[in-house]
Design a protein around this motif. Sequence first.
Motif: not given
Lengths: 142, 142
Positions: B18, B24-26, B28-30, B33, B76
């Motif tokens: 991350v 790509p997790a970035r 999803i994280l955005d 959160t 998602y």
Amino acid sequence: MAVGVPDKARAEVGRRDVFDKDCPARTILDKVTSRWGVLILAALRDGPMRFHVLRDRIGGISEKMLSQNLRTFTEYGLLERTVEPTIPPRVSYELTPRGHEIADRLQGLLEWVQANAEEVVRFQQGTRPLDHDDGPRLPTTK
Amino acid sequence: MAVGVPDKARAEVGRRDVFDKDCPARTILDKVTSRWGVLILAALRDGPMRFHVLRDRIGGISEKMLSQNLRTFTEYGLLERTVEPTIPPRVSYELTPRGHEIADRLQGLLEWVQANAEEVVRFQQGTRPLDHDDGPRLPTTK
DNA sequence: CGGTATCCCATGCGATACTG
DNA sequence: CAGTATCGCATGGGATACCG
């Protein structure tokens, strides 16, 4: 014309629910869950770090954003800023006990996202983006 | 923002972190959160909810933001959308197993913030504020 | 009821330049 | 090295209006 000015005068903080829009926890939450906040706090779980190390660790962050977040969290008491009076000065940041508590909770989130990101993306791509008709794979038997 | 990295096949694909800006997790994280994402997912831990109930539960959210987030999370695979073919139609959302996993992690964060918000604010106010005023927002003189 | 489309502004954030 | 100041744009998000 004057824009609607929400009156800033908060009589008292009787609201303790994050779901309440007047709850002060909302502000904290927004900062902590901001784009870089999560990564900064999580990164510092590994121990104290200096500015440039942190910057290097978090890919894509600008000095401005790093500095800004660092200051906010320091003011919140989540981080402690230490300056060594050398030349050039060395500034390092580390989590306070309170910062550790929140960072630990962030870590769980991060790990999950990291581990499941690809699955989520795959699911998303398998889903039709925008269609009013229910997908044939979705059972309407309910 | 094409800084470069045109090579689609990165040598170290296994380095999915991350903290890596290309992860790509970035994304999803955005989303998760985001300002409302956290609250929406956390709210749904209590069980399936209809649109208006959810809207009522989360103070300050607009229909647009609720709808937008709901759709994203459904795409998602974190939420499941159920439509009852009645008139008027009843649409409810509930966490999928995957959604539950992430919501549980969010919950810990939320509880902490809720419990410690006042302390944090108190600390912040006790800290000597920098000369730069952190006002809410000032309408530009125009 | 449960959305979607449009307009528009406030803010977040990046790039650049400058300072102690 | 560790910032801060300024500019400018992309995007998040609110208000309103309309649709199935």
